[in-house]
Scaffold this motif. Structure first.
Motif, PDB file in Angstrom:
ATOM      1  N   LEU A 159     -18.418 -29.225  61.363  1.00 39.16           N
ATOM      2  CA  LEU A 159     -19.372 -30.274  61.068  1.00 39.16           C
ATOM      3  C   LEU A 159     -19.032 -30.968  59.750  1.00 39.16           C
ATOM      4  O   LEU A 159     -19.159 -32.178  59.609  1.00 39.16           O
ATOM      5  N   PHE A 160     -18.570 -30.153  58.805  1.00 37.54           N
ATOM      6  CA  PHE A 160     -18.188 -30.710  57.511  1.00 37.54           C
ATOM      7  C   PHE A 160     -17.029 -31.697  57.665  1.00 37.54           C
ATOM      8  O   PHE A 160     -17.049 -32.801  57.114  1.00 37.54           O
ATOM      9  N   VAL A 161     -16.025 -31.314  58.469  1.00 38.28           N
ATOM     10  CA  VAL A 161     -14.888 -32.215  58.702  1.00 38.28           C
ATOM     11  C   VAL A 161     -15.363 -33.485  59.405  1.00 38.28           C
ATOM     12  O   VAL A 161     -14.943 -34.600  59.068  1.00 38.28           O
ATOM     13  N   ALA A 162     -16.271 -33.322  60.379  1.00 38.93           N
ATOM     14  CA  ALA A 162     -16.785 -34.491  61.095  1.00 38.93           C
ATOM     15  C   ALA A 162     -17.489 -35.430  60.130  1.00 38.93           C
ATOM     16  O   ALA A 162     -17.341 -36.652  60.193  1.00 38.93           O
ATOM     17  N   MET A 163     -18.242 -34.837  59.230  1.00 35.71           N
ATOM     18  CA  MET A 163     -18.961 -35.625  58.225  1.00 35.71           C
ATOM     19  C   MET A 163     -17.961 -36.405  57.357  1.00 35.71           C
ATOM     20  O   MET A 163     -18.128 -37.607  57.129  1.00 35.71           O
ATOM     21  N   LEU A 164     -16.917 -35.693  56.903  1.00 35.00           N
ATOM     22  CA  LEU A 164     -15.885 -36.371  56.101  1.00 35.00           C
ATOM     23  C   LEU A 164     -15.291 -37.539  56.876  1.00 35.00           C
ATOM     24  O   LEU A 164     -15.063 -38.619  56.337  1.00 35.00           O
TER      25      LEU A 164
END
Lengths: 617, 341
Positions: free
Chosen positions: B309-314
């Protein structure tokens, strides 16, 4: 004194061997005069201009000869041919003492920089202006080229301007350093006729004000007749003839020049055009002509409308729409050629596309005659639609992109037969060969691919493809506007022969009134989606009623020195704004364009006259 | 413009929800979960006491509930055993493998990952632009061929091999310690100038290794784009004004050729994170890549879900940035909507 004195210039291209694009050209551009270099595409006329500017492509080099440039301001002379192309000396002249404008105003300006930035750049570069001075000078230049609102234009981007305004911006850019010589490479070819006339007038005004010389590169004798003091005719890199323009037009000597002049379609020329390389079509190869007798209506266009949605409406904004065609009605008779004339954005091509049922009308109808009955083409489905497609075929504008480069000529012409499942393999072979002969092409070319054909040959392949299904109606969408004058005459003659002998019916869409005049029996003039005038060709040309038609006719440059463009008639684009037409022609937005029959068979859009007898129209 | 930015940010919210649902769905696709695997393993060994504890944990993390409820509890839309306590409430979940909250597991590595990625992106752009411009303006010259050859090497040599060679050389020539993102003695130390220098010197090898393939690809694309633009009419216009060749290229065609690369910023981030896993393992880098890999293998689902999710957010932020930059740089995008007629 001569600004440019070119002696025996030879330019060679080094790519797969050596090609001489310019072969010993000599010419002189006197101070304050306009010299036109005229020729077909591939004649080397653009290479001459590139050599003067030091803008030759890297594969080209000047093999011999000299280009002496004498700056009238300082009197110093320099041989441009010996200067390194990207050296300091050449760059100090380029854009400063010699400036250039190009053919395509759409692509000649960077889309990412403002007009003000791009024009002012030359001033900052050559005259050491700072940003504020450059801005001030740019504003003056924009005023000189008659920009409607110079202050606002400084911050505009090119895509926010029309083609005519972009070309004005290009001229302003070239004028920035008040050059001694302006090279104009086909400056008006990509523009509408009324805009072309305005740009030509502008060039002459600016020339008079700044006292510069112009080297005009063009293929259009109409432009030459209106601009040039001297003419140089080039063919395959050599000068065929040169002299003052009065001599060139009144007493052409070289056979090539004579042929070129004869190939230009002009008004009042009942005789046949004489192409430089005539072709002999074999007209008996077509088969049965159309069954509907000549002169009776074959196609009916009834109050046709088309609305395009430019932008979808959101929660906060209304949808943006454009009425491309507004209540257009006309009949097309069997065996006639109906010319539809108008400038870009007039809706002429949209009408043609709706006749082809390429897209459906928003309202109104196109009807085709079937026996004695009429049939609305929007009701056609399945086999009926296929049959309609056989009866109506299209010839495209651009012969380069309308032929699939991966198909051989044989496959291209044969494809309609395959799609409509006509005949056997043998009969198709025979038919394709007949079609090639019909348009005057050697059947030996069938195995070749489009890239190895010239523009005129390709356009004839396009015509053969359109004729493959023996249509009744041929819709020609600007079929010759992409072709050279000499080839244009060849294709126009072919179309006229085909129509006469095969009882074909044409809908001929074009922006060039002279071309339409040559071919059409009747002319429909369109402006901003409305039909403004409709009548017999001679009636329209000789007795134009509508102010827009008059403006259009006045703007066509004639290749005749005794009939120069009357620049005082120019209306700065006002002729194409319906609200500004004088009464009774005024059209308010949303008002129905009512046609009135002024003379028998000659209709003109005049809502002011129509009140009371709308039914009669 | 402000309204546009707000609209874009508002649009990111539903996107994130859809992405989180997909991530959760895919992580849960394999049968079982971390705890049930543990339970069956322990049962096989006959340790009943631990099993009871794990069963308690299963209830505690709502793993015994249906799928949509589990998802809701994770995100914080559904009351779990402790009420609403999920991502929305700032609880990033529990890592079973590390027996620590996810936040603690990734806190150190996330920052380093972001730093490493930023350094790599900068490296890619700084190296590829001059070379791309050189190759395009001097097409078919020796330099062009040389860079092309070098570029193919960059594309073809496996990352980890290049990494190992570079690590060896750095150690031989500069005495930089092998592996990691800082010298061993700085680990768990507070930030100091010495630690900063150590991180910078250790960043060199991973940045070069991770960035080489991207650099090579970008040189090729910039060269092709620029070659297209160099033959456009407006370039000739600029030359006709008398500009020097360097200014012509830098002011006009380069600006035009830039668009695809700005549009690319958003796409670069996920590929850098996922592409650098092997390199991170080989070079022993404390980035999230290896943690993500092991979390996925052991079905440590909340840890894996959070990282993804963090990568998607980035990525979403990167896309927003690139869209805003495009609008800033290209007036046709900024003003084009109103002027379409």
């Amino acid at each position: 004194m001569n600004v440019i004195d070119m002696r025996d210039l030879v330019v060679e291209y080094h790519a797969d061997g050596v090609i001489r694009a310019v072969d010993g050209v000599s010419l002189a551009v006197p101070c304050g005069k306009t010299v036109a270099v005229v020729g077909e595409s591939g004649s080397g006329k653009s290479t001459v201009s590139q050599a003067v500017m030091g803008l030759l492509p890297s594969a080209a080099r000047i093999a011999s000869g000299s280009i002496i440039f004498t700056d009238p301001a300082t009197g110093e002379s320099v041989d441009l041919a010996t200067l390194p192309r990207d050296g300091k000396a050449m760059r100090a002249i380029r854009g400063n003492r010699i400036a250039m404008i190009f053919q395509e105003p759409m692509t000649s300006l960077s889309p990412l920089h403002t007009i003000g930035d791009q024009i002012g750049e030359a001033g900052r570069l050559h005259q050491g202006m700072d940003a504020a001075q450059a801005r001030e000078a740019t504003r003056d230049m924009l005023r000189l080229v008659q920009f409607p609102d110079p202050d606002r234009a400084l911050g505009n981007y090119p895509f926010e301007l029309s083609g005519g305004l972009r070309q004005r911006a290009m001229i302003a850019m070239a004028m920035m350093c008040r050059p001694a010589l302006l090279i104009a490479d086909e400056p008006t070819t990509a523009l509408d006729v009324t805009i072309q006339a305005e740009i030509l007038k502008l060039l002459r005004d600016v020339q008079a004000e700044l006292g510069m010389s112009i080297l005009l590169i063009t293929h259009d004798f109409g432009v030459v007749a209106n601009m040039a003091d001297e003419v140089v005719v080039v063919y395959q890199g050599r000068v065929m003839e040169r002299g003052p323009s009065r001599e060139i037009f009144s007493a052409p000597e070289h056979p090539y020049l004579k042929a070129l002049l004869n190939a230009v379609p002009t008004f009042d020329m009942p005789e046949r055009l004489e192409p430089i390389r005539p072709i002999t079509p074999k007209l008996d190869a077509f088969g049965e002509p159309c069954a509907v007798p000549r002169g009776t209506p074959l196609l009916q266009v009834d109050r046709l409308e088309k609305v395009f949605h430019l932008k979808q409406g959101g929660f906060f904004s209304a949808a943006k729409t454009l009425k491309a065609v507004d209540q257009v009605s006309f009949d097309v008779n069997a065996g006639e050629c109906l010319g539809i004339v108008g400038e870009s954005g007039s809706g002429k091509t949209t009408v043609a596309m709706m006749v082809l049922r390429a897209f459906p009308p928003s309202s109104g109808a196109v009807r085709i005659r079937e026996g004695d009955a009429w049939r609305d083409i929007s009701t056609l489905e399945g086999d009926d639609l296929l049959a309609y497609r056989r009866r109506v075929q299209l010839v495209f504008q651009d012969p380069f992109s309308s032929l699939n480069p991966r198909m051989s000529i044989n496959e291209i012409i044969r494809e309609p037969l395959v799609i409509h499942d006509v005949g056997t393999a043998e009969s198709r072979d025979r038919h394709v060969r007949d079609l090639m002969e019909l348009v005057g092409l050697d059947p030996k070319m069938l195995r070749r691919y489009p890239h190895s054909l010239s523009g005129g040959q390709r356009q004839r392949v396009g015509i053969a493809r359109a004729l493959a299904l023996k249509p009744d109606i041929l819709v020609c969408d600007e079929p010759v506007s992409a072709l050279d004058v000499s080839v244009q005459a060849q294709v126009l003659n072919l179309l006229s022969d085909l129509q006469r002998d095969l009882n074909l019916t044409y809908i001929f869409v074009s922006h060039n009134l002279a071309v339409v005049d040559y071919l059409a029996t009747r002319i429909a003039v369109m402006c901003k989606g409305r039909l403004v005038e409709l009548g017999e060709t001679r009636a329209i040309i000789d007795n134009a009623q509508h102010p827009y038609t008059k403006a259009l006719l006045a703007a066509v440059p004639d290749a005749n020195l005794d009939r120069p463009l009357d620049f005082s008639l120019l209306t700065a684009g006002r002729a194409s704004i319906p609200e500004l037409w004088p009464a009774p022609y005024t059209l308010k937005p949303g008002e129905a364009p009512v046609m009135v029959e002024r003379y028998p068979g000659h209709f003109v859009c005049a809502p002011g006259e129509a009140s009371g007898f709308e039914e009669a129209a | 413009m402000l309204a546009y930015i707000l609209r874009r940010i508002a649009g990111m919210i539903p996107t994130l929800f859809v992405i989180s649902l997909l991530i959760f769905l895919i992580i849960e696709l394999p049968p079982g979960d971390y705890l049930s695997n543990q339970i069956s393993q322990l049962q096989a060994q006959g340790e009943a006491a631990s099993v009871a504890k794990l069963e308690f944990l299963r209830r505690e993390f709502a793993l015994d509930r249906p799928f949509m409820e589990r998802y809701g509890v994770w995100v914080g839309l559904w009351p779990g055993p402790n009420g609403f306590d999920g991502l929305l409430q700032g609880n990033w979940g529990w890592s079973f493998e590390y027996s620590k909250p996810v936040g603690e597991v990734v806190s150190g590595t996330l920052l380093l990952t972001v730093i490493l990625n930023l350094a790599t992106i900068l490296f890619v752009y700084i190296v590829s632009f001059p070379i791309g411009i050189y190759s395009a303006t001097r097409q078919y010259s020796w330099g062009d061929y040389g860079f092309t050859l070098l570029g193919y090497f960059g594309l073809a040599v496996p990352n980890f091999l290049l990494g190992l060679i570079l690590l060896f050389l750095m150690n031989q020539w500069f005495g930089v310690s092998v592996g990691g993102l800082m010298a061993p003695r700085f680990i768990d130390e507070p930030m100091s100038f010495g630690k900063f220098l150590s991180i910078v010197s250790h960043l060199v090898v991973p940045t070069v290794v991770i960035g080489t393939a991207g650099t090579a690809a970008m040189i090729r694309r910039l060269r092709a784009n620029l070659l297209d633009e160099l033959h456009r009419q407006y370039v000739t216009t600029a030359r006709a004004k008398g500009l020097s060749e360097r200014r012509v290229v830098l002011k006009y065609p380069l600006r035009m050729a830039l668009n695809p690369f700005i549009a690319d910023i958003g796409n670069l981030i996920p590929s850098l994170v996922s592409g650098s896993v092997i390199v991170s393992v080989v070079l022993n880098l404390p980035t999230v890549g290896p943690i993500l890999l092991s979390a996925l293998q052991s079905q440590d689902q909340y840890l894996a879900g959070f990282i993804l999710l963090f990568v998607a957010m980035l990525t979403l932020i990167g896309m927003l940035v690139s869209d805003l930059l495009l609008a800033l740089l290209d007036p046709r995008i900024r003003l084009g909507k109103g002027a379409a007629a």
